[in-house]
Scaffold this motif. Sequence first.
Motif, PDB file in Angstrom:
ATOM      1  N   LEU A 119       1.668   2.862  -0.198  1.00 26.12           N
ATOM      2  CA  LEU A 119       2.497   1.698  -0.525  1.00 26.12           C
ATOM      3  C   LEU A 119       2.653   0.755   0.664  1.00 26.12           C
ATOM      4  CD1 LEU A 119       5.375   3.539  -2.452  1.00 26.12           C
ATOM      5  CD2 LEU A 119       3.153   2.791  -3.308  1.00 26.12           C
ATOM      6  N   GLY A 120       1.992   1.088   1.755  1.00 30.05           N
ATOM      7  CA  GLY A 120       2.109   0.242   2.943  1.00 30.05           C
ATOM      8  C   GLY A 120       3.303   0.597   3.817  1.00 30.05           C
ATOM      9  N   ILE A 121       3.852   1.786   3.588  1.00 33.18           N
ATOM     10  CA  ILE A 121       4.967   2.242   4.429  1.00 33.18           C
ATOM     11  C   ILE A 121       4.375   2.759   5.737  1.00 33.18           C
ATOM     12  CG2 ILE A 121       6.791   3.971   4.668  1.00 33.18           C
ATOM     13  CD1 ILE A 121       7.122   3.798   1.577  1.00 33.18           C
ATOM     14  N   ASP A 122       4.742   2.106   6.816  1.00 33.82           N
ATOM     15  CA  ASP A 122       4.108   2.418   8.108  1.00 33.82           C
ATOM     16  C   ASP A 122       5.000   3.349   8.919  1.00 33.82           C
ATOM     17  OD1 ASP A 122       2.393   2.446  10.183  1.00 33.82           O
ATOM     18  OD2 ASP A 122       2.723   0.384  10.822  1.00 33.82           O
ATOM     19  N   ASP A 123       4.918   4.655   8.611  1.00 38.54           N
ATOM     20  CA  ASP A 123       5.763   5.590   9.371  1.00 38.54           C
ATOM     21  C   ASP A 123       4.924   6.684  10.040  1.00 38.54           C
ATOM     22  OD1 ASP A 123       4.979   7.067   7.212  1.00 38.54           O
ATOM     23  OD2 ASP A 123       6.983   7.633   6.567  1.00 38.54           O
ATOM     24  N   LYS A 124       3.630   6.422  10.145  1.00 41.54           N
ATOM     25  CA  LYS A 124       2.686   7.328  10.831  1.00 41.54           C
ATOM     26  C   LYS A 124       2.452   8.655  10.088  1.00 41.54           C
ATOM     27  CE  LYS A 124       3.056   4.236  14.070  1.00 41.54           C
ATOM     28  NZ  LYS A 124       2.304   3.014  13.797  1.00 41.54           N
ATOM     29  N   ASP A 125       3.081   8.820   8.928  1.00 41.36           N
ATOM     30  CA  ASP A 125       2.872  10.039   8.150  1.00 41.36           C
ATOM     31  C   ASP A 125       1.562   9.874   7.368  1.00 41.36           C
ATOM     32  OD1 ASP A 125       2.949  12.188   6.421  1.00 41.36           O
ATOM     33  OD2 ASP A 125       5.103  12.026   6.027  1.00 41.36           O
ATOM     34  N   LEU A 126       0.603  10.741   7.606  1.00 38.28           N
ATOM     35  CA  LEU A 126      -0.718  10.594   6.977  1.00 38.28           C
ATOM     36  C   LEU A 126      -0.748  11.065   5.529  1.00 38.28           C
ATOM     37  CD1 LEU A 126      -3.091  11.679   9.903  1.00 38.28           C
ATOM     38  CD2 LEU A 126      -2.383   9.365   9.235  1.00 38.28           C
ATOM     39  N   GLY A 127       0.263  11.839   5.112  1.00 34.15           N
ATOM     40  CA  GLY A 127       0.369  12.239   3.703  1.00 34.15           C
ATOM     41  C   GLY A 127      -0.876  12.935   3.177  1.00 34.15           C
ATOM     42  N   ARG A 128      -1.371  12.449   2.048  1.00 34.69           N
ATOM     43  CA  ARG A 128      -2.528  13.076   1.379  1.00 34.69           C
ATOM     44  C   ARG A 128      -3.763  13.113   2.292  1.00 34.69           C
ATOM     45  NH1 ARG A 128      -3.822  16.792  -2.281  1.00 34.69           N
ATOM     46  NH2 ARG A 128      -5.584  16.267  -3.613  1.00 34.69           N
ATOM     47  N   GLY A 129      -3.923  12.086   3.101  1.00 34.80           N
ATOM     48  CA  GLY A 129      -5.088  12.008   3.983  1.00 34.80           C
ATOM     49  C   GLY A 129      -5.209  13.210   4.893  1.00 34.80           C
ATOM     50  N   LYS A 130      -4.077  13.701   5.377  1.00 29.57           N
ATOM     51  CA  LYS A 130      -4.097  14.861   6.272  1.00 29.57           C
ATOM     52  C   LYS A 130      -4.508  16.131   5.526  1.00 29.57           C
ATOM     53  CE  LYS A 130      -1.256  17.240   9.686  1.00 29.57           C
ATOM     54  NZ  LYS A 130       0.089  17.390  10.263  1.00 29.57           N
ATOM     55  N   ASN A 166       8.255  -5.826  -5.201  1.00 27.16           N
ATOM     56  CA  ASN A 166       8.158  -7.247  -5.540  1.00 27.16           C
ATOM     57  C   ASN A 166       7.480  -8.051  -4.436  1.00 27.16           C
ATOM     58  OD1 ASN A 166       8.563  -9.337  -7.358  1.00 27.16           O
ATOM     59  ND2 ASN A 166      10.512  -9.934  -6.432  1.00 27.16           N
ATOM     60  N   LYS A 167       7.675  -7.599  -3.204  1.00 31.40           N
ATOM     61  CA  LYS A 167       7.027  -8.332  -2.103  1.00 31.40           C
ATOM     62  C   LYS A 167       5.623  -7.770  -1.803  1.00 31.40           C
ATOM     63  CE  LYS A 167       9.130  -5.580   1.549  1.00 31.40           C
ATOM     64  NZ  LYS A 167       9.914  -5.472   2.733  1.00 31.40           N
ATOM     65  N   GLY A 168       5.165  -6.869  -2.652  1.00 26.36           N
ATOM     66  CA  GLY A 168       3.823  -6.314  -2.472  1.00 26.36           C
ATOM     67  C   GLY A 168       3.801  -5.087  -1.579  1.00 26.36           C
ATOM     68  N   GLY A 169       4.946  -4.442  -1.429  1.00 26.95           N
ATOM     69  CA  GLY A 169       5.007  -3.218  -0.619  1.00 26.95           C
ATOM     70  C   GLY A 169       5.160  -3.512   0.851  1.00 26.95           C
ATOM     71  N   GLY A 170       4.867  -2.513   1.657  1.00 31.06           N
ATOM     72  CA  GLY A 170       5.023  -2.641   3.102  1.00 31.06           C
ATOM     73  C   GLY A 170       3.801  -3.274   3.752  1.00 31.06           C
ATOM     74  N   SER A 171       3.814  -3.294   5.068  1.00 35.82           N
ATOM     75  CA  SER A 171       2.719  -3.947   5.798  1.00 35.82           C
ATOM     76  C   SER A 171       1.861  -2.941   6.565  1.00 35.82           C
ATOM     77  CB  SER A 171       3.301  -4.987   6.767  1.00 35.82           C
ATOM     78  OG  SER A 171       4.256  -4.347   7.605  1.00 35.82           O
ATOM     79  N   GLY A 172       2.019  -1.669   6.243  1.00 34.58           N
ATOM     80  CA  GLY A 172       1.255  -0.631   6.938  1.00 34.58           C
ATOM     81  C   GLY A 172      -0.219  -0.654   6.574  1.00 34.58           C
ATOM     82  N   PRO A 173      -1.040   0.063   7.369  1.00 30.00           N
ATOM     83  CA  PRO A 173      -2.487   0.057   7.125  1.00 30.00           C
ATOM     84  C   PRO A 173      -2.891   0.851   5.881  1.00 30.00           C
ATOM     85  CG  PRO A 173      -1.916   1.610   8.870  1.00 30.00           C
ATOM     86  CD  PRO A 173      -0.642   0.908   8.496  1.00 30.00           C
ATOM     87  N   ASN A 174      -4.085   0.517   5.371  1.00 24.97           N
ATOM     88  CA  ASN A 174      -4.702   1.298   4.287  1.00 24.97           C
ATOM     89  C   ASN A 174      -3.949   1.187   2.960  1.00 24.97           C
ATOM     90  OD1 ASN A 174      -6.890   2.996   3.656  1.00 24.97           O
ATOM     91  ND2 ASN A 174      -5.567   4.793   3.669  1.00 24.97           N
ATOM     92  N   LYS A 175      -3.267   0.069   2.778  1.00 22.72           N
ATOM     93  CA  LYS A 175      -2.431  -0.083   1.576  1.00 22.72           C
ATOM     94  C   LYS A 175      -3.286  -0.138   0.299  1.00 22.72           C
ATOM     95  CE  LYS A 175       0.060  -3.930   1.003  1.00 22.72           C
ATOM     96  NZ  LYS A 175       1.170  -4.889   1.169  1.00 22.72           N
ATOM     97  N   ASP A 176      -2.787   0.484  -0.742  1.00 26.22           N
ATOM     98  CA  ASP A 176      -3.456   0.517  -2.036  1.00 26.22           C
ATOM     99  C   ASP A 176      -3.629  -0.912  -2.579  1.00 26.22           C
ATOM    100  OD1 ASP A 176      -4.043   1.003  -4.853  1.00 26.22           O
ATOM    101  OD2 ASP A 176      -3.286   3.027  -4.523  1.00 26.22           O
ATOM    102  N   LYS A 177      -4.817  -1.182  -3.139  1.00 20.36           N
ATOM    103  CA  LYS A 177      -5.052  -2.545  -3.634  1.00 20.36           C
ATOM    104  C   LYS A 177      -4.223  -2.867  -4.879  1.00 20.36           C
ATOM    105  CE  LYS A 177      -9.452  -0.932  -5.490  1.00 20.36           C
ATOM    106  NZ  LYS A 177     -10.865  -0.862  -5.203  1.00 20.36           N
ATOM    107  N   LEU A 178      -3.596  -1.850  -5.464  1.00 19.09           N
ATOM    108  CA  LEU A 178      -2.700  -2.115  -6.593  1.00 19.09           C
ATOM    109  C   LEU A 178      -1.395  -2.762  -6.129  1.00 19.09           C
ATOM    110  CD1 LEU A 178      -3.054   1.256  -8.570  1.00 19.09           C
ATOM    111  CD2 LEU A 178      -4.081  -0.938  -9.147  1.00 19.09           C
ATOM    112  N   MET A 179      -1.129  -2.674  -4.831  1.00 19.89           N
ATOM    113  CA  MET A 179       0.119  -3.240  -4.287  1.00 19.89           C
ATOM    114  C   MET A 179      -0.061  -4.734  -4.058  1.00 19.89           C
ATOM    115  SD  MET A 179       2.242  -0.706  -4.097  1.00 19.89           S
ATOM    116  CE  MET A 179       3.506  -1.294  -3.001  1.00 19.89           C
ATOM    117  N   VAL A 180       0.495  -5.530  -4.971  1.00 14.30           N
ATOM    118  CA  VAL A 180       0.399  -6.990  -4.849  1.00 14.30           C
ATOM    119  C   VAL A 180       1.789  -7.587  -5.116  1.00 14.30           C
ATOM    120  CG1 VAL A 180      -2.020  -7.168  -5.537  1.00 14.30           C
ATOM    121  CG2 VAL A 180      -0.252  -7.146  -7.301  1.00 14.30           C
ATOM    122  N   PRO A 181       2.077  -8.777  -4.572  1.00 16.48           N
ATOM    123  CA  PRO A 181       3.366  -9.405  -4.868  1.00 16.48           C
ATOM    124  C   PRO A 181       3.520  -9.619  -6.377  1.00 16.48           C
ATOM    125  CG  PRO A 181       2.293 -10.507  -3.049  1.00 16.48           C
ATOM    126  CD  PRO A 181       1.280  -9.566  -3.628  1.00 16.48           C
TER     127      PRO A 181
END
Lengths: 325, 214
Positions: free
Chosen positions: A225-236, A278-293
């Motif tokens: 979702l563009g949440i930039d908290d350094k947590d790699l989540g599923r990727g890890k 509504n604002k298209g999610g966060g500004s973190g890297p690798n954001k899903d392309k479904l996240m749009v304003p």
Amino acid sequence: MLKFLSLILFLSIGSIVYSEPLSTPDVEDIEYPDDEEPSSELITLGKTLFFDHRLSKNKNQSCATCHNPNLGFGEGVAHGFGTMGGKLERNTPHIYNLAWATTFFWDGRSSTLEEQAVGPIEANGEMAMPMPKFLERLRNIKGYKSLIKKAFGDEKIDKERVTSAIAAFERTIIVDNTPFDRYMAGDLSAMTPKAIEGMNLFKGKALCIQCHDGANFTDDSFHNLGIDDKDLGRGKIVKDKTLNGAFKTPGLRNVLMTAPYMHNGQEGTLEDVIKFYNKGGGSGPNKDKLMVPLNLTDQEIFSLVAFLGSLNQKLEIFPPKLPKE
Amino acid sequence: MNLSNIIIIFLCIVSVGFTQNTNITGTFTFKKRNPGVALLYFDQDKGLKVSNANLDQMNKAFVKPLLVVNPGSEVKFKNSDAVDHNIYASDKKQKVNFDVGLITTGGDTNYKVEWDKGKVVKLRCKIHPKMKSYIASIESEFHKVVPFEKREKELTFEMSSVPENLDSLVIWMPKYKELHVNLKPGESKTFELTRKGKVKGFLSLKRSVAIDEK
């Protein structure tokens, strides 16, 4: 001109993500282990284990401490605490309707509820009880012997039995009779006009249904979702950079009860969550392309919150009497 | 060459030339949930020749519940969906592990099936854990993939034009005990379908007597 219009139509259809229709979950669709429904005795054992705080290292924490039934089977704060007093790394996910789920934890590292049950018990930051010690503690509580005998026919205590019991109880935490479900069943007065408006936005302009679809309002998939908290989540977990920062879509049944929201609990209210999208999610890297304003108005956000409120059902699950030592 | 040898050779040629076919009708019956898909094939048969195998993804699902290929076949994994996918297999029991990585919308990638014959391997997507399909590596031209609809408890299917000399049938279903049964022309048999030692359903098979299709 016609060719141009056809191309536009093709491109627009091509970008539509398939979503399962919103509906009411059906118990017929639950895939029980080995296709066997659990006995009431197994569920009782699982419920007792779920609520027993003596089974953590400091005897002060049970599954229900973080999955608190009075707080939407969450913990009501962004980050709860483990038995040793340390803060948890992620927000505790709710456990409604996991009977239908195919992946567990925010990062999907378990594929069964039984496997999931082991994680928090053994995790140092949570209950901090390696399984051999957990089983030893359990054996020393005499009252469990009769519960286990009722569930399995003998008093043997092992990991498989413990986790199957906890999972069996968790599969009974079901939300399937909300105003939305009654509306879907034909009671058109079950939802307010505002909630109906919100439902239409949910399925349309707000694009929520692209991920929160089906009977449990989740695609059981992973999104960044563009949440930039350094947590790699599923990727890890899957060791794939393309999934860095992606987390499981939580189901939305009883979502009103499960604040705060997101894997890190950063959003306190449903209004905050919708404004984030509504604002298209966060500004973190690798954001899903479904996240749009989304360009939702405040009125539309209001309607969406009303709809999410129609997914609520009060479940009364009371802590059981714990067995004597 | 004496006369008797000539007669034997002649009879062999005639019998090969006039190999007759049979039809098989089967009915699956399940007590509760069906397993999603079943595969039936004759393990004596080596006639399968798959040159181009494709498995596409659409609407967050694999378009086929099970893909049949030869050992050594090349499979093209396609993504005709509006979202990215990944295909991987992690089957410790059968020692099949692979991950083709991300397949973006409209993309494809090739994978060579290098497992032994008789193995059926489950495919998953790391992004969409609900997705599943199977690849069966077999050699039998005479096979049947039986997909079940959700909640279907009884399903009848047909295998037509099965040569009469094939009679050793394998029945595979996910999580069920694999069955190896013998079914000769004219026979009718019913088999128990078991999962972890418990009977979960039945398969009734009826094979016609040989039909001369010439």
